[in-house]
Design a protein around this motif. Structure first.
Motif, PDB file in Angstrom:
ATOM      1  N   HIS A   1       0.658  -0.743  -0.128  1.00 47.84           N
ATOM      2  CA  HIS A   1      -0.163  -0.431   0.191  1.00 47.84           C
ATOM      3  C   HIS A   1       1.015   1.403   0.178  1.00 47.84           C
ATOM      4  O   HIS A   1       0.682   1.983  -0.946  1.00 47.84           O
ATOM      5  CB  HIS A   1      -1.234   0.172   1.097  1.00 47.84           C
ATOM      6  CG  HIS A   1      -1.834  -0.990   1.524  1.00 47.84           C
ATOM      7  ND1 HIS A   1      -3.394  -0.588   0.978  1.00 47.84           N
ATOM      8  CD2 HIS A   1      -2.271  -2.668   1.043  1.00 47.84           C
ATOM      9  CE1 HIS A   1      -4.145  -1.372   1.216  1.00 47.84           C
ATOM     10  NE2 HIS A   1      -2.895  -2.425   0.956  1.00 47.84           N
ATOM     11  N   ARG A   2       1.587   1.174   0.901  1.00 49.44           N
ATOM     12  CA  ARG A   2       3.054   2.161   0.388  1.00 49.44           C
ATOM     13  C   ARG A   2       3.510   2.707  -0.737  1.00 49.44           C
ATOM     14  O   ARG A   2       3.337   3.960  -0.804  1.00 49.44           O
ATOM     15  CB  ARG A   2       3.761   2.478   2.436  1.00 49.44           C
ATOM     16  CG  ARG A   2       4.950   2.852   2.165  1.00 49.44           C
ATOM     17  CD  ARG A   2       5.751   3.522   4.109  1.00 49.44           C
ATOM     18  NE  ARG A   2       6.667   2.210   3.452  1.00 49.44           N
ATOM     19  CZ  ARG A   2       7.665   2.206   3.153  1.00 49.44           C
ATOM     20  NH1 ARG A   2       8.374   3.382   2.875  1.00 49.44           N
ATOM     21  NH2 ARG A   2       8.465   1.228   3.265  1.00 49.44           N
ATOM     22  N   ARG A   3       4.245   1.804  -1.172  1.00 49.90           N
ATOM     23  CA  ARG A   3       4.587   1.173  -2.195  1.00 49.90           C
ATOM     24  C   ARG A   3       3.529   2.129  -3.392  1.00 49.90           C
ATOM     25  O   ARG A   3       4.089   3.199  -4.237  1.00 49.90           O
ATOM     26  CB  ARG A   3       4.739   0.628  -2.718  1.00 49.90           C
ATOM     27  CG  ARG A   3       5.919   0.705  -4.427  1.00 49.90           C
ATOM     28  CD  ARG A   3       7.134   1.261  -4.009  1.00 49.90           C
ATOM     29  NE  ARG A   3       8.078   1.264  -5.677  1.00 49.90           N
ATOM     30  CZ  ARG A   3       7.844   2.834  -5.921  1.00 49.90           C
ATOM     31  NH1 ARG A   3       7.348   3.493  -5.643  1.00 49.90           N
ATOM     32  NH2 ARG A   3       8.100   2.997  -7.231  1.00 49.90           N
ATOM     33  N   LEU A   4       2.570   1.753  -3.290  1.00 50.27           N
ATOM     34  CA  LEU A   4       1.159   2.471  -4.337  1.00 50.27           C
ATOM     35  C   LEU A   4       1.630   3.778  -3.908  1.00 50.27           C
ATOM     36  O   LEU A   4       1.110   4.259  -4.965  1.00 50.27           O
ATOM     37  CB  LEU A   4       0.058   1.363  -4.197  1.00 50.27           C
ATOM     38  CG  LEU A   4       0.658   0.041  -4.408  1.00 50.27           C
ATOM     39  CD1 LEU A   4      -1.327  -0.821  -5.066  1.00 50.27           C
ATOM     40  CD2 LEU A   4       0.527   0.204  -5.418  1.00 50.27           C
ATOM     41  N   PHE A   5       0.856   4.473  -3.066  1.00 56.40           N
ATOM     42  CA  PHE A   5       0.734   5.570  -2.609  1.00 56.40           C
ATOM     43  C   PHE A   5       2.105   6.790  -2.931  1.00 56.40           C
ATOM     44  O   PHE A   5       1.366   8.067  -3.640  1.00 56.40           O
ATOM     45  CB  PHE A   5       0.616   5.754  -0.526  1.00 56.40           C
ATOM     46  CG  PHE A   5      -1.257   5.572  -0.813  1.00 56.40           C
ATOM     47  CD1 PHE A   5      -1.976   5.498  -1.220  1.00 56.40           C
ATOM     48  CD2 PHE A   5      -1.071   4.511   0.361  1.00 56.40           C
ATOM     49  CE1 PHE A   5      -3.514   5.366  -0.551  1.00 56.40           C
ATOM     50  CE2 PHE A   5      -2.387   4.025   0.836  1.00 56.40           C
ATOM     51  CZ  PHE A   5      -3.472   4.706  -0.042  1.00 56.40           C
ATOM     52  N   LEU A   6       3.203   6.287  -3.098  1.00 63.61           N
ATOM     53  CA  LEU A   6       4.036   7.092  -2.862  1.00 63.61           C
ATOM     54  C   LEU A   6       4.364   6.760  -4.961  1.00 63.61           C
ATOM     55  O   LEU A   6       4.540   7.928  -5.255  1.00 63.61           O
ATOM     56  CB  LEU A   6       5.711   6.134  -2.864  1.00 63.61           C
ATOM     57  CG  LEU A   6       5.581   6.003  -1.188  1.00 63.61           C
ATOM     58  CD1 LEU A   6       7.022   4.925  -0.956  1.00 63.61           C
ATOM     59  CD2 LEU A   6       6.481   8.244  -0.888  1.00 63.61           C
ATOM     60  N   ALA A   7       4.169   5.784  -5.306  1.00 67.40           N
ATOM     61  CA  ALA A   7       4.010   6.141  -6.649  1.00 67.40           C
ATOM     62  C   ALA A   7       2.487   6.552  -7.772  1.00 67.40           C
ATOM     63  O   ALA A   7       2.885   7.577  -8.310  1.00 67.40           O
ATOM     64  CB  ALA A   7       3.975   5.056  -7.697  1.00 67.40           C
ATOM     65  N   PHE A   8       1.377   6.565  -6.962  1.00 66.58           N
ATOM     66  CA  PHE A   8       0.009   7.378  -7.706  1.00 66.58           C
ATOM     67  C   PHE A   8      -0.691   7.883  -7.144  1.00 66.58           C
ATOM     68  O   PHE A   8      -1.775   8.527  -7.486  1.00 66.58           O
ATOM     69  CB  PHE A   8      -0.576   5.438  -7.413  1.00 66.58           C
ATOM     70  CG  PHE A   8      -0.312   4.685  -8.456  1.00 66.58           C
ATOM     71  CD1 PHE A   8       0.361   4.642  -9.171  1.00 66.58           C
ATOM     72  CD2 PHE A   8      -0.978   3.465  -7.944  1.00 66.58           C
ATOM     73  CE1 PHE A   8       1.130   3.818 -10.025  1.00 66.58           C
ATOM     74  CE2 PHE A   8      -0.212   1.853  -8.660  1.00 66.58           C
ATOM     75  CZ  PHE A   8       0.165   2.195 -10.111  1.00 66.58           C
ATOM     76  N   GLY A   9       0.323   8.044  -5.415  1.00 61.36           N
ATOM     77  CA  GLY A   9      -0.948   9.521  -4.945  1.00 61.36           C
ATOM     78  C   GLY A   9      -1.462  10.553  -5.387  1.00 61.36           C
ATOM     79  O   GLY A   9      -1.682  11.167  -5.051  1.00 61.36           O
ATOM     80  N   GLU A  10       0.331  11.268  -6.564  1.00 65.51           N
ATOM     81  CA  GLU A  10      -0.301  12.848  -7.015  1.00 65.51           C
ATOM     82  C   GLU A  10      -1.345  12.513  -8.201  1.00 65.51           C
ATOM     83  O   GLU A  10      -1.818  13.330  -8.867  1.00 65.51           O
ATOM     84  CB  GLU A  10       1.443  13.031  -7.505  1.00 65.51           C
ATOM     85  CG  GLU A  10       2.374  13.414  -6.366  1.00 65.51           C
ATOM     86  CD  GLU A  10       3.724  13.777  -7.572  1.00 65.51           C
ATOM     87  OE1 GLU A  10       3.813  14.056  -8.204  1.00 65.51           O
ATOM     88  OE2 GLU A  10       4.274  14.161  -6.598  1.00 65.51           O
ATOM     89  N   ALA A  11      -1.340  10.826  -8.619  1.00 65.87           N
ATOM     90  CA  ALA A  11      -2.722  10.907  -9.883  1.00 65.87           C
ATOM     91  C   ALA A  11      -4.077  10.905  -9.195  1.00 65.87           C
ATOM     92  O   ALA A  11      -4.638  10.644  -9.546  1.00 65.87           O
ATOM     93  CB  ALA A  11      -2.305   9.896  -9.822  1.00 65.87           C
ATOM     94  N   GLY A  12      -3.821  11.206  -7.602  1.00 62.49           N
ATOM     95  CA  GLY A  12      -5.129  10.835  -6.928  1.00 62.49           C
ATOM     96  C   GLY A  12      -4.842   9.831  -6.062  1.00 62.49           C
ATOM     97  O   GLY A  12      -7.026  10.559  -5.757  1.00 62.49           O
ATOM     98  N   VAL A  13      -4.755   9.176  -5.847  1.00 55.37           N
ATOM     99  CA  VAL A  13      -5.078   7.493  -5.218  1.00 55.37           C
ATOM    100  C   VAL A  13      -5.028   7.885  -3.640  1.00 55.37           C
ATOM    101  O   VAL A  13      -4.174   8.220  -3.558  1.00 55.37           O
ATOM    102  CB  VAL A  13      -4.095   6.442  -5.349  1.00 55.37           C
ATOM    103  CG1 VAL A  13      -4.450   5.171  -5.393  1.00 55.37           C
ATOM    104  CG2 VAL A  13      -4.366   6.336  -7.331  1.00 55.37           C
ATOM    105  N   ARG A  14      -6.359   7.725  -3.299  1.00 58.65           N
ATOM    106  CA  ARG A  14      -6.157   8.784  -1.723  1.00 58.65           C
ATOM    107  C   ARG A  14      -6.770   6.872  -1.110  1.00 58.65           C
ATOM    108  O   ARG A  14      -6.344   6.831   0.190  1.00 58.65           O
ATOM    109  CB  ARG A  14      -7.550   8.833  -1.384  1.00 58.65           C
ATOM    110  CG  ARG A  14      -7.075  10.388  -1.876  1.00 58.65           C
ATOM    111  CD  ARG A  14      -8.185  12.008  -1.215  1.00 58.65           C
ATOM    112  NE  ARG A  14      -7.726  11.270   0.382  1.00 58.65           N
ATOM    113  CZ  ARG A  14      -9.403  10.535   1.369  1.00 58.65           C
ATOM    114  NH1 ARG A  14     -10.214  10.541   0.326  1.00 58.65           N
ATOM    115  NH2 ARG A  14      -8.861  10.260   2.636  1.00 58.65           N
ATOM    116  N   SER A  15      -6.887   5.882  -1.416  1.00 58.36           N
ATOM    117  CA  SER A  15      -7.278   4.731  -0.737  1.00 58.36           C
ATOM    118  C   SER A  15      -6.861   3.396  -1.764  1.00 58.36           C
ATOM    119  O   SER A  15      -6.936   3.359  -3.052  1.00 58.36           O
ATOM    120  CB  SER A  15      -8.684   4.857  -0.915  1.00 58.36           C
ATOM    121  OG  SER A  15      -9.071   2.969   0.194  1.00 58.36           O
ATOM    122  N   VAL A  16      -6.243   1.874  -1.688  1.00 58.70           N
ATOM    123  CA  VAL A  16      -5.440   1.131  -1.844  1.00 58.70           C
ATOM    124  C   VAL A  16      -6.926  -0.073  -1.260  1.00 58.70           C
ATOM    125  O   VAL A  16      -6.854  -0.316  -0.018  1.00 58.70           O
ATOM    126  CB  VAL A  16      -4.616   0.833  -1.862  1.00 58.70           C
ATOM    127  CG1 VAL A  16      -4.310  -0.518  -2.242  1.00 58.70           C
ATOM    128  CG2 VAL A  16      -3.613   1.850  -2.154  1.00 58.70           C
TER     129      VAL A  16
END
Length: 231
Positions: A80-95
């Motif tokens: 989850h942490r890796r995905l927020f680091l990669a995709f957070g700027e695209a608007g991902v707030r939940s995995v």
């Protein structure tokens, strides 16, 4: 800080998982990210959904440190942490991660889910990707972090909000979106289209899926600047 808002959103989303039929036992977890605070809340490891309370959610920063909570976070927290680091700027707030059965069947087969119809196209802008198989050194190393890395590798050149789900080869699905509720909705949609695809291939093994024009119509009427579906 007590991180009340993300704890409540995360708890609500986790409790929703078994109601969708997406999880068996405790095989699933949801996280919710606060980009301003640089932390996310996630389900504690191995706790039954019926027993979850907002105070049980564990708050973790983007360096992997537990900043609040008395329980152990999900074992999938590094992914989850890796995905927020990669995709957070695209608007991902939940995995969301589940082991929903039809999506897992595609993951275990190492098969993508092609866009066979408009139900799929309403949610995913084409084929749902599958990752490559992980190398032995990745599995034997920081496995959950490396799981995130193979997802990020697969999404090179892709907008994660156009394809808000992935199948991890031999493992299972991860889905994401702008909120806990939306991420659960898309994890549910993924399972539905996986089930439909299995049934479609049983009837017509050589089905080639819908046209690009029909895919564009259905996805873009719900997503993007010219969307007109819904209120």
């Amino acid at each position: 800080m007590n991180y009340k808002d993300i704890r409540e959103e995360c708890c609500e989303a986790n409790i929703a998982l078994p109601k969708t039929g997406l999880v068996d036992l405790t095989f699933g977890n949801v996280s919710v990210y606060d980009p301003q605070a640089g932390v996310f809340a996630i389900k504690p490891s191995g706790v039954d959904y019926a027993a979850l309370r907002p105070a049980d959610m564990v708050v973790v920063d983007l360096d992997g440190n537990i900043v609040d909570g008395s329980l152990k976070p999900s074992s999938d927290t590094p992914t989850h942490r890796r995905l927020f680091l990669a995709f957070g700027e695209a608007g991902v707030r939940s995995v969301v991660h589940t082991h929903s059965r039809c999506a897992v069947a595609f993951a275990q087969a190492g098969r993508e889910i092609p866009c066979l119809g408009t139900t799929h196209a309403d949610h995913f802008y084409g084929t749902v990707p599958v990752t490559r198989e992980m190398f032995p050194e990745e599995i034997q190393g920081e496995y959950e972090w490396e799981t995130g890395n193979v997802i990020v590798e697969r999404f090179e050149g892709l907008n994660p909000m156009d394809f808000p789900a992935v199948l991890v080869n031999g493992h299972g699905p991860f889905a994401w979106n702008v909120s806990g509720a939306k991420a659960v909705e898309y994890a549910h949609a993924l399972e539905i289209v996986a089930d439909m695809a299995i049934k479609t291939f049983a009837i017509a093994p050589n089905c080639h899926g819908i046209s690009r024009s029909l895919l564009d119509k259905h996805f873009l009427r719900k997503h993007g600047k010219d969307a007109y579906y819904g209120q």
